[in-house]
Design a protein around this motif. Structure first.
Motif, mmCIF file in Angstrom:
data_model
loop_
_atom_site.group_PDB
_atom_site.id
_atom_site.type_symbol
_atom_site.label_atom_id
_atom_site.label_comp_id
_atom_site.label_asym_id
_atom_site.label_seq_id
_atom_site.Cartn_x
_atom_site.Cartn_y
_atom_site.Cartn_z
ATOM 1 N N GLY A 651 82.013 94.941 124.002
ATOM 2 C CA GLY A 651 82.214 96.261 124.595
ATOM 3 C C GLY A 651 82.900 97.216 123.639
ATOM 4 O O GLY A 651 82.659 98.431 123.660
ATOM 5 N N ASP A 652 83.789 96.684 122.784
ATOM 6 C CA ASP A 652 84.434 97.531 121.780
ATOM 7 C C ASP A 652 83.414 98.103 120.809
ATOM 8 O O ASP A 652 83.529 99.243 120.345
ATOM 9 N N VAL A 654 80.292 98.770 121.513
ATOM 10 C CA VAL A 654 79.554 99.815 122.221
ATOM 11 C C VAL A 654 80.328 101.132 122.175
ATOM 12 O O VAL A 654 79.745 102.208 122.020
ATOM 13 N N GLN A 655 81.654 101.036 122.265
ATOM 14 C CA GLN A 655 82.496 102.230 122.292
ATOM 15 C C GLN A 655 82.922 102.701 120.908
ATOM 16 O O GLN A 655 83.624 103.705 120.789
ATOM 17 N N SER A 656 82.509 102.016 119.867
ATOM 18 C CA SER A 656 82.989 102.310 118.516
ATOM 19 C C SER A 656 82.528 103.674 118.010
ATOM 20 O O SER A 656 81.322 103.923 117.879
ATOM 21 N N PRO A 657 83.451 104.587 117.688
ATOM 22 C CA PRO A 657 83.058 105.873 117.090
ATOM 23 C C PRO A 657 82.348 105.681 115.752
ATOM 24 O O PRO A 657 81.464 106.464 115.405
ATOM 25 N N ALA A 660 78.770 104.679 116.445
ATOM 26 C CA ALA A 660 78.079 105.849 117.002
ATOM 27 C C ALA A 660 77.734 106.837 115.893
ATOM 28 O O ALA A 660 76.619 107.374 115.846
#
Length: 721
Positions: A651-652, A654-657, A660
């Motif tokens: 999940g980290d 997926v949220q990684s700037p 992204a």
């Protein structure tokens, strides 16, 4: 197939720049299939680098370097100062340039310091590596043998070879080792991206034991995998039909999962009375996949490896050793004509692939081929199709493919497949040895309908040799090779761990597919590839194989290091909160001492002294980290120039700037799916994974020209699912 005639890439020139081990891995794989690899500043003296750079040319002076640069089809660079892009393009505007770095060339983490250990933590692989644990105080670890370099190097070779096929002149490729590692856990990445619950590190039931497990033996351990009900029945019979086999607690796989501890104890009572090889032999005779856990040294001289001519003598550090060869058994037959360079926006535009593979290794291969523009036609059995469809695996690996469900037990189905093969460029399969031949779809049979077909056959042990018929899965081969036995803390018994070998083989297979296409284009020869997963595993275990022969056999060391101190993982404030820290230099050590109050009086220690003071240093770091979050600890260390990483959950990622910013994730409905382990200037092909059999009508009409009436007849007769 033997290991002669490996020169698929004769006339293909590669320039390897820098002392990075991932670039050396990339160059090694290319050289092993015939490329001319020239190095600029490759370094020397390190055992692994010396092995990887064996036999490569070295351009010493400026004239030699410029000449090698001008002649290169592919340039691979790693490390600071490895020529900038402008310098390279001034001399060679058309070469493919692959740059390998820890976090990629772009994004907010691009300049973060990193090491093998911290990359495994940052990618989330350390959380999965050894499987579920009973005690969450057990630190996550990295695998043996600088595996981040091997995965990064394989990704570079794969991407670089595809881009070199002819229609991507001057392309650039950015390989992030962090992303290459992360994509090994495709199911977990897909689950996280689609908003589903992630894998738990704490063992709750069987820890995957009902599918594959390790049993104690009188002389070590053996791994077994009676994953199907018929295999379970055969396994019970192989154990002498114990009375507890009729216990209703173990009647189904679900029952065995729920009552795993009791079941494992009963199986262990039996296994402890037998040696590891006899357990494996007993299981294999019953067609139950099983292998002993071997030491690395036990693979240096076996009947299978002798038959396959896997090793070659090599002088290293003044001693003749056996150097692991490639996992590609190759034969090349003449083609009627050279093939034209693909025309279209992607490296594999115009290439058709007939995909008989299933589960992980093969579908990973064809995922890369589809992403590079190939038309991949997935052949599946009616009913449930590829077992990967039962999880998010197919959602991720099936992207941009087409599916036909066809019953190969029917002669008409085989004829249809033969007709498709006649119009395809590559066929890949990973069935048990002999299955394709019995169906009439072996390499020789299909050569009669398409002499230009590249035939890639993947199996656990290879298609030839005394062990060719052994039933094998990737996780079992991890145990057999010595990989699982080394990837542990010294006081912890070996565990199977997650499926590392399969996705790694996917990179190798996609690479050799591209190399075979290049050979067909340039030389007119058509390759048949006999790929062995155990040989692939040993190829990437070069460091323990070499050091064993130099008199320093590897032992399980957890996160320990002979080269850096401190080097390890420390628990932080949360339940599964861990941070990895590596100090490489005295300067980094002083910076750490400035941050951690308990180390303030030790700032003058050199490497030897730090190793001697390991317990005191560990205690100070443990006390400091315990009151903080892993993310906060890692951030403060990175800001001070010290390699560090919090243990990532998927999940980290997926949220990684950072991910992204690099465009790692692709939109999939309301969720996300992971992309490729590289960013290419020409992009990647996108598309959803197909439903089972969804493309049969379209493929049969457009490729074979069948009428709607004929297709309807095939469906009515049960040929099509």
């Amino acid at each position: 197939m033997g290991k002669t005639g490996m020169a698929l890439l004769t006339g293909f020139n590669v320039l390897q720049i820098g002392r990075g081990p991932a670039a050396a891995v990339c160059g090694r794989l290319l050289a092993d299939v015939g490329a001319q690899v020239t190095c600029i500043d490759p370094g020397a003296g390190a055992t692994l680098l010396d092995h990887l750079n064996h036999g490569k040319a070295v351009a010493v002076d400026a004239t030699e370097q410029r000449k090698a640069l001008a002649a290169a089809h592919l340039i691979v660079r790693e490390g600071r100062g490895a020529y900038d892009m402008t310098e390279l393009r001034q001399v060679n505007a058309s070469a493919i340039i692959v740059t390998i770095s820890p976090f990629g060339e772009t994004g907010p983490r691009a300049n973060d310091p990193a090491t093998d250990l911290t990359l495994f933590f940052a990618s989330g692989i350390s959380r999965l590596l050894t499987g579920q644990v009973d005690d969450l105080t057990e630190p996550p670890i990295r695998p043996v043998g600088e595996q981040s370099a091997f995965i990064g190097g394989l990704a570079a070779a794969c991407a670089g070879m595809h881009a070199s096929l002819g229609n991507q002149s001057g392309a650039s490729i950015d390989v992030s080792i962090h992303e290459a590692l992360a994509t090994l856990a495709m199911t977990e990445l897909a689950r996280a991206g689609l908003g589903k619950k992630s894998w738990e590190r704490k063992r709750l039931t069987d820890g995957n034991g009902a599918t594959v497990t390790i049993l104690p033996a009188s002389d070590g351990y053996a791994a077994i995998s009676p994953r199907e009900e018929k295999q379970w029945a055969s396994w019970l019979e192989a154990m002498g039909s114990p009375a507890w086999g009729d216990d209703p607690r173990f009647a189904t796989k679900a029952d065995r999962v729920n009552n795993w501890d009791a079941l494992h104890a009963l199986m262990s009572e039996w296994s402890r009375r037998h040696d590891k090889q006899s357990i494996a032999d007993t299981a294999q005779r019953a067609h139950v996949p099983s292998f002993p856990l071997r030491e690395v040294a036990e693979h240096l001289d076996t009947p299978q490896m002798r038959h396959r001519r896997y090793y070659a003598p090599h002088n290293l550090a003044g001693k003749t050793i056996q150097r692991p060869g490639t996992p590609f058994g190759l034969s090349v037959v003449a083609s009627n004509r050279k093939q034209e360079t693909p025309r279209g926006p992607m490296p594999l535009s115009g290439i058709r692939v007939l995909d008989f593979s299933w589960v992980i290794a093969g579908p990973t291969t064809t995922r890369y081929l589809a992403a590079m523009g190939a038309e991949v036609i997935k052949i599946e059995a009616p009913g449930k199709g590829d077992p990967g469809r039962a999880t998010e695996l197919h959602t991720a690996l099936g992207q941009a493919k087409k599916s036909i469900a066809i019953d190969l037990k029917k002669p008409q189905a085989v004829e249809i497949v033969r007709a498709l093969a006649a119009k395809s460029d590559i066929l890949i399969e990973n069935f048990a040895t002999g299955v394709m031949d019995r169906l009439g779809l072996g390499a020789e049979a299909l050569r009669a309908v398409n002499p230009d077909l590249i035939y890639i056959s993947a199996s656990g042990m290879g298609r030839t040799g005394p062990d060719a018929q052994a039933v094998a899965y990737g996780t079992l081969l991890q145990c057999y090779s010595g990989f699982a036995g080394l990837n542990r803390h010294p006081e912890v018994a070996p565990r199977v761990g997650f499926a590392w070998l399969d996705p790694m083989c996917g990179l190798m297979l996609a690479f050799v597919a591209a190399a075979a296409l290049w050979h067909r284009q340039q030389e007119g020869g058509v390759a048949r590839v006999d790929f062995s997963m155990i040989e692939a595993m040993l190829w990437t275990m070069a460091e323990p194989l070499v050091t064993t022969q130099l008199g320093a056999p590897p032992k399980p060391v957890g996160n320990g290091s002979m080269h850096h101190a401190p080097h390890g993982a420390w628990r932080c404030a949360g339940d599964e909160d861990w941070v990895s820290i590596v100090v490489r230099t005295n300067e980094e050590w002083r910076a750490l001492c400035h941050l951690v109050p308990g180390l303030a009086d030790m700032a003058s220690l050199d490497l030897r002294q730090r190793r001697d003071a390991q317990h005191a240093i560990d205690a100070a770091l443990a006390a400091w980290a315990a009151a903080r979050s892993a993310a906060a600890v890692a951030e403060s260390l990175l800001n001070a120039g010290i390699p560090a990483a919090a243990l990532a959950r998927h999940g980290d990622l997926v949220q990684s700037p950072h991910l992204a910013a690099r465009g790692f994730w692709d939109k999939q409905g309301s969720g996300l799916l992971p992309g490729l382990p590289w960013r290419a200037s020409f992009g990647r092909t996108l598309g959803p994974a197909p439903e089972l059999g969804a493309d049969a009508d379209h493929v049969l009409a457009t490729v074979l020209g069948l009428s709607p009436e004929r297709i309807a007849e095939l469906r009515t007769s049960g040929v099509l699912g």
